[in-house]
Design a protein around this motif. Structure first.
Motif, PDB file in Angstrom:
ATOM      1  N   VAL A 358       0.868  -1.177   0.000  1.00 24.96           N
ATOM      2  CA  VAL A 358       0.000   0.000   0.000  1.00 24.96           C
ATOM      3  C   VAL A 358       0.906   1.228   0.000  1.00 24.96           C
ATOM      4  O   VAL A 358       1.798   1.355   0.843  1.00 24.96           O
ATOM      5  CB  VAL A 358      -0.930   0.027   1.229  1.00 24.96           C
ATOM      6  CG1 VAL A 358      -1.749   1.321   1.245  1.00 24.96           C
ATOM      7  CG2 VAL A 358      -1.842  -1.187   1.223  1.00 24.96           C
ATOM      8  N   THR A 359       0.684   2.131  -0.957  1.00 24.96           N
ATOM      9  CA  THR A 359       1.482   3.363  -1.070  1.00 24.96           C
ATOM     10  C   THR A 359       0.611   4.560  -0.715  1.00 24.96           C
ATOM     11  O   THR A 359      -0.524   4.664  -1.189  1.00 24.96           O
ATOM     12  CB  THR A 359       2.027   3.528  -2.493  1.00 24.96           C
ATOM     13  OG1 THR A 359       2.819   2.385  -2.831  1.00 24.96           O
ATOM     14  CG2 THR A 359       2.892   4.778  -2.605  1.00 24.96           C
ATOM     15  N   GLU A 360       1.131   5.453   0.115  1.00 20.49           N
ATOM     16  CA  GLU A 360       0.381   6.632   0.544  1.00 20.49           C
ATOM     17  C   GLU A 360       1.286   7.854   0.509  1.00 20.49           C
ATOM     18  O   GLU A 360       2.489   7.762   0.787  1.00 20.49           O
ATOM     19  CB  GLU A 360      -0.157   6.451   1.968  1.00 20.49           C
ATOM     20  CG  GLU A 360      -1.153   5.318   2.124  1.00 20.49           C
ATOM     21  CD  GLU A 360      -1.596   5.155   3.579  1.00 20.49           C
ATOM     22  OE1 GLU A 360      -2.811   5.148   3.817  1.00 20.49           O
ATOM     23  OE2 GLU A 360      -0.705   5.046   4.448  1.00 20.49           O
ATOM     24  N   GLU A 361       0.706   8.990   0.178  1.00 23.83           N
ATOM     25  CA  GLU A 361       1.444  10.241   0.281  1.00 23.83           C
ATOM     26  C   GLU A 361       1.585  10.634   1.745  1.00 23.83           C
ATOM     27  O   GLU A 361       0.711  10.347   2.557  1.00 23.83           O
ATOM     28  CB  GLU A 361       0.731  11.357  -0.491  1.00 23.83           C
ATOM     29  CG  GLU A 361       0.817  11.214  -1.996  1.00 23.83           C
ATOM     30  CD  GLU A 361       0.372  12.480  -2.713  1.00 23.83           C
ATOM     31  OE1 GLU A 361       0.122  13.502  -2.044  1.00 23.83           O
ATOM     32  OE2 GLU A 361       0.272  12.445  -3.958  1.00 23.83           O
ATOM     33  N   ILE A 362       2.692  11.290   2.090  1.00 20.51           N
ATOM     34  CA  ILE A 362       2.944  11.693   3.475  1.00 20.51           C
ATOM     35  C   ILE A 362       3.334  13.165   3.503  1.00 20.51           C
ATOM     36  O   ILE A 362       3.846  13.703   2.511  1.00 20.51           O
ATOM     37  CB  ILE A 362       4.072  10.834   4.113  1.00 20.51           C
ATOM     38  CG1 ILE A 362       5.363  10.936   3.281  1.00 20.51           C
ATOM     39  CG2 ILE A 362       3.643   9.389   4.270  1.00 20.51           C
ATOM     40  CD1 ILE A 362       6.555  10.239   3.901  1.00 20.51           C
ATOM     41  N   PRO A 363       3.103  13.841   4.624  1.00 25.63           N
ATOM     42  CA  PRO A 363       3.563  15.237   4.747  1.00 25.63           C
ATOM     43  C   PRO A 363       5.090  15.280   4.711  1.00 25.63           C
ATOM     44  O   PRO A 363       5.764  14.405   5.253  1.00 25.63           O
ATOM     45  CB  PRO A 363       3.031  15.673   6.121  1.00 25.63           C
ATOM     46  CG  PRO A 363       1.975  14.675   6.472  1.00 25.63           C
ATOM     47  CD  PRO A 363       2.356  13.393   5.818  1.00 25.63           C
ATOM     48  N   LEU A 364       5.618  16.291   4.073  1.00 26.28           N
ATOM     49  CA  LEU A 364       7.075  16.427   3.969  1.00 26.28           C
ATOM     50  C   LEU A 364       7.655  17.009   5.249  1.00 26.28           C
ATOM     51  O   LEU A 364       6.971  17.750   5.970  1.00 26.28           O
ATOM     52  CB  LEU A 364       7.438  17.325   2.797  1.00 26.28           C
ATOM     53  CG  LEU A 364       7.032  16.834   1.407  1.00 26.28           C
ATOM     54  CD1 LEU A 364       7.444  17.842   0.351  1.00 26.28           C
ATOM     55  CD2 LEU A 364       7.640  15.477   1.108  1.00 26.28           C
ATOM     56  N   PRO A 365       8.905  16.698   5.550  1.00 25.96           N
ATOM     57  CA  PRO A 365       9.572  17.331   6.698  1.00 25.96           C
ATOM     58  C   PRO A 365       9.619  18.843   6.530  1.00 25.96           C
ATOM     59  O   PRO A 365       9.784  19.365   5.423  1.00 25.96           O
ATOM     60  CB  PRO A 365      10.979  16.718   6.674  1.00 25.96           C
ATOM     61  CG  PRO A 365      10.848  15.457   5.883  1.00 25.96           C
ATOM     62  CD  PRO A 365       9.778  15.711   4.886  1.00 25.96           C
TER      63      PRO A 365
END
Length: 707
Positions: A358-365
C-alpha cells in the motif's frame, strides 16, 4: 538510569580539547554537557570545574531516540497531542547544534517509556522481549535520502507488516508479507539494515527484503526473498542489531559485522533467478554497486545472450541499456534520478508472490534552518522537487523522434534547412563516435563505425543536442562544460553497450569476416547473430535510441544470407531491415547474375528511393538496370517537353533497326539532347544518351521475349 554519548571524540583542534557529552535521562530529557580538561602535575589530566559543568537542554518528553555517531546526528520523537513528530539535531565540532527538521509520523507510540537506538546494548534487546517492542530506525545516505523504517508490535506470526517512509520521495510504502511457516526455534525480531542505495529488511529464518530507496516507485526494483531461498540459509538465525552505517551486531555471538552487497554473488543470483521481478531487482542492484563496470557488464551481457527471451514483463536489452547508461553517470550529480530514465518501465502490474503493498502520500519534513551544506542541501533539494515538480522530468526521445523524421523528410524532398544547423548536429555525432572509439581498447570484431551512416549520425547528434538542453534547463548550479561532458559520456555509453552486446554474440559464435560474403550458405551461428541484432533493433526502436553506424548494413547483409527472399522482402517492407547504400552496393557487386540473384537485385532496386536507385543501378550490368536508368533519363528529358511539328521524312540511315515506333522516339530524344545540352549534361548521367536508351530498350525487349 541515564545513557551517555561523547560528541566529536576524535576532533583534535587543540592539545586539550573541550569535550561534549550527550546525556539521555530516564526522566525523558536530553542534555549536552561541555567538559573542559586541564593538565596538572605533568601528564595528569583532570576535569575543570567538575561540580559545575555548563549544560544545555536539547529535548524534553521524548519517547524514542537514535544516535548517528558517524554523522553526529540525534533523531528523536516527541508526542504532541498524541501525534508522533520526528526531529533531528545536527551537532557540529564548533560547539553548536541546530534543529534541522520536524516530520510528522503516522505511527502509534506509547509515552509510558522510551526506546533508544544505537546508544549501546540494553536489556530490551533480549530475545524474550524483542517481539513486545516496536522497531524504528532512521537511515540516510549521501544522495540526500531520508528513510524511516517502522515495524509495530507483532499481533500475529501468520503475516508481518512494516512501513518505510521515503521522505525524500514524499510517500510511504507499507509491506505485508505472509510467512510460510512459523519455526518456534527461530528467534523473533525484525532487523532493518542501511545498505547505501538499499534498505534490507530481515526476519531470521523467514524473509529477506532488499528495498530500493533511490528508485522506490516500482515494486519490481526491490527484491523479496522467502524462507526457501539460499540467501535466508546463509544469514544468521539470531537477532541482529543495526548500528551506524552498515554495521550490525549479532547479539548471540557478540560479533560485529559490516554488511555489504557482494557484486559477484548478485550476478550468480541473477543467473539462477526464476521470476521477472527478481531478475529486474537483481539487475539494478548489481549495476548500482558496479565497482568494475566493464567486467560486470560483460557478465550481464553473457547472461542476457543466454536468456534473451526469458523475461515476459520487460525487455532485457532495453532495461540493461537504460539502467547501465544511467548508473554510468549517476555519481556526477545527485539530481540524475529526477532527470534521466533509470528503467525502461513506466508501470508494473504483475503481483509479487507473498507481498502486498500500500502506497500513501505523506507530509514532507519542515526544514528549520535556511542555510544548507552537504547532505542537508541534497535532502532539501529532494524535498523541493517533491513539492514543486510533480510531473516527471525524465528525459525521453519524443522531441528527437519528431525532429529526426523532419530532417529525413527534408532530405527526400531536397529542401533541407540551414547547412549550419545540420553540420552542428553531425559534429555532435562525430564527438560521440570518437569518444566511443577512444574508450574501446581492444580491436573490434564486428564491422561497425566503418561507414558514414548519415541517418544514424543525425539521430546521435540530435540526442546529444536535446539531452544537453534538457539538463541545462533543469540542472541548476552545474557548469555548462560539465553538463556537455556528461551528455557526451551518456550517449557514448548507449552506443558502447550496443557494441558490447553485438561483440559478445560475435565472439560467442566464433564468427569471422568471411561470414559477410555471399558465396556460401549461412550457418546456425549467423542465424543466432542475426536474431540478436533483430532483438537489439526492436529494443532500440521502441525507445528511439541511436545505433552504431554500420549496424543496419551488417544486419541487412546477414538478413540476405539467412532469410528466404519472401521473408527478406517482408522484413524490408516492414522496416526491420533497412536498405543502406553500403549494403545494396555490396549486393550489386558481389552477387552474380543467376536467376535467383537477378530476382533479388531487381526486388531490392525497386524498393530504393529514386535518387539512391539511380546511383545503384549503374553498379549492375544487366538489361533490367539499363532499363531503369533509361526510364529515369527519358523522364528527365521529357518532363518539360513541348511537342513540336516534325518532318514526315526521317533519315533511316541513322538507325540500325527497322522498328519505327522506337526509331521515332529515339529521334525525338536525339533532337532534345542536341538542342538542349544543359538537360543532358547533369551529374551522374555520363554515358547515358539516346543511343543508350535505344540499346537498353532492345535488350530488355529481347529478354522479355526470351530471344
Amino acid at each position: 538510569m541515564s545513557f551517555n554519548q561523547f560528541l566529536y571524540p576524535h576532533v583534535e583542534s587543540c592539545p586539550q580539547p573541550k569535550n561534549h557529552l550527550l546525556l539521555l535521562s530516564e526522566e525523558k530529557y536530553i542534555e549536552q554537557f561541555h567538559i573542559q580538561v586541564v593538565q596538572e602535575d605533568g601528564n595528569r589530566v583532570v576535569i575543570k570545574n567538575s561540580g559545575h559543568l555548563p549544560r544545555e537542554r536539547i529535548a524534553e518528553d521524548f519517547v524514542w531516540a537514535q544516535w548517528d555517531m558517524s554523522e553526529q546526528r540525534l533523531y528523536y520523537i516527541d508526542l504532541k497531542k498524541s501525534r508522533s513528530v520526528l526531529k533531528c539535531i545536527q551537532f557540529y565540532a564548533e560547539e553548536h547544534f541546530n534543529l534541522m527538521f520536524e516530520a510528522p509520523l503516522d505511527i502509534s507510540l506509547s509515552d509510558s517509556g522510551f526506546k533508544l537506538v544505537n546508544f549501546g546494548y540494553s536489556d530490551l534487546q533480549d530475545k524474550e522481549e524483542l517481539s513486545e517492542h516496536l522497531t524504528l530506525c532512521v537511515f540516510t545516505n549521501h544522495t540526500g535520502s531520508l528513510c524511516v523504517c517502522y515495524c509495530p508490535n507483532f499481533d500475529s506470526w501468520e503475516q508481518i507488516t512494516y512501513s518505510v517512509f521515503y521522505f525524500h520521495k514524499g510517500h510511504s510504502k507499507t509491506f505485508t508479507t505472509t510467512l510460510g511457516s512459523v519455526d518456534s526455534h527461530v528467534t523473533k525480531g525484525i532487523t532493518f539494515l542501511n545498505l547505501d542505495y538499499y534498505v534490507a529488511v530481515y526476519l531470521p529464518g523467514h524473509f529477506f527484503h532488499l528495498l530500493n530507496i533511490q528508485h522506490p516507485d516500482l515494486i519490481c526494483h526491490s527484491l523479496f526473498l522467502t524462507e526457501n531461498s539460499e540467501v535466508i540459509d546463509m544469514l544468521p538465525h539470531s537477532p541482529l542489531q543495526s548500528l551506524s552505517g552498515s554495521l550490525v551486531l549479532d547479539s548471540r555471538s557478540g560479533k560485529l559485522y559490516r554488511v555489504l552487497l557482494n557484486q559477484s554473488y548478485l550476478v550468480e543470483f541473477l543467473r539462477s533467478a526464476r521470476l521477472d521481478c527478481e531478475r529486474m531487482a537483481l539487475l539494478h542492484c548489481a549495476l548500482s554497486h558496479g565497482r568494475d563496470p566493464r567486467r560486470l557488464e560483460a557478465k550481464i551481457i553473457q547472461w542476457i545472450s543466454e536468456n534473451i527471451s526469458a523475461c515476459h514483463s520487460f525487455d532485457l536489452i532495453q532495461e540493461f541499456i537504460i539502467a547501465s547508461s544511467y548508473w554510468s553517470i549517476y555519481p556526477e550529480t545527485s539530481n540524475m534520478d529526477k532527470l534521466l530514465p533509470y528503467s525502461s518501465l513506466l508501470t508494473w502490474d504483475t503481483e509479487i508472490p507473498g507481498i502486498t503493498l500500500v502506497t500513501e502520500e505523506i507530509p514532507l519534513p519542515l526544514m528549520k534552518v535556511h542555510s544548507f551544506k552537504g547532505y542537508w542541501e541534497k535532502l532539501n533539494s529532494n524535498l523541493e522537487y517533491v513539492k514543486y515538480s510533480k510531473p516527471h522530468l525524465h528525459y525521453n526521445n519524443s522531441v528527437v523522434r519528431r525532429e529526426w523524421h523532419n530532417l529525413i523528410s527534408e532530405e527526400k524532398t531536397g529542401k533541407r534547412r540551414s547547412t549550419v544547423y545540420v553540420r552542428n548536429i553531425l559534429d555532435n555525432a562525430i564527438k560521440v563516435i570518437s569518444n566511443v572509439e577512444a574508450k574501446n581498447l581492444e580491436p573490434r570484431l564486428t564491422p561497425l563505425f566503418q561507414e558514414e551512416d548519415t541517418h544514424q549520425q543525425l539521430l546521435i547528434g540530435l540526442m546529444v543536442s536535446e539531452l544537453r538542453e534538457h539538463l541545462l534547463r533543469h540542472l541548476q548550479g552545474v557548469e555548462k562544460r560539465k553538463i556537455e561532458q556528461m551528455v557526451l559520456d551518456y550517449v557514448s555509453k548507449l552506443l558502447d553497450l550496443i557494441c558490447q552486446i553485438l561483440e559478445a554474440s560475435w565472439r560467442k559464435h566464433n564468427l569471422h569476416p568471411w561470414a559477410l560474403h555471399f558465396n556460401r550458405q549461412a550457418s546456425a551461428a549467423e542465424f543466432a547473430v542475426f536474431h540478436i541484432m533483430t532483438r537489439i533493433l526492436e529494443a532500440t526502436n521502441t525507445l528511439f535510441l541511436p545505433l552504431p553506424p554500420g549496424f543496419h548494413t551488417l544486419h541487412m547483409i546477414l538478413g540476405v544470407r539467412c532469410l528466404p527472399l519472401h521473408n527478406l522482402l517482408h522484413y524490408i517492407d516492414h522496416g526491420v531491415l533497412l536498405l543502406t547504400e553500403a549494403a545494396v552496393t555490396r549486393l550489386m557487386k558481389d552477387l552474380d547474375n543467376t536467376e535467383k540473384n537477378e530476382k533479388l537485385k531487381f526486388s531490392i532496386i525497386m524498393r530504393l528511393p529514386p535518387l539512391t536507385g539511380q546511383k545503384i543501378c549503374r553498379l549492375w550490368d544487366h538489361p533490367v538496370s539499363s532499363n531503369i536508368i533509361s526510364r529515369n533519363h527519358v523522364k528527365r528529358l521529357l518532363q518539360n517537353y513541348n511537342k513540336q511539328p516534325w518532318s514526315s521524312v526521317m533519315d533511316k540511315s541513322s538507325f540500325s533497326v527497322e522498328f519505327l515506333p522506337l526509331n521515332y522516339f529515339i529521334h525525338i530524344l536525339t533532337d532534345i539532347e542536341s538542342s538542349n545540352p544543359a538537360l543532358y549534361a547533369f551529374e551522374g548521367h555520363d554515358n547515358v544518351d539516346a543511343k543508350f536508351v535505344e540499346e537498353a530498350a532492345l535488350k530488355h525487349t529481347a529478354m522479355l521475349l526470351g530471344l
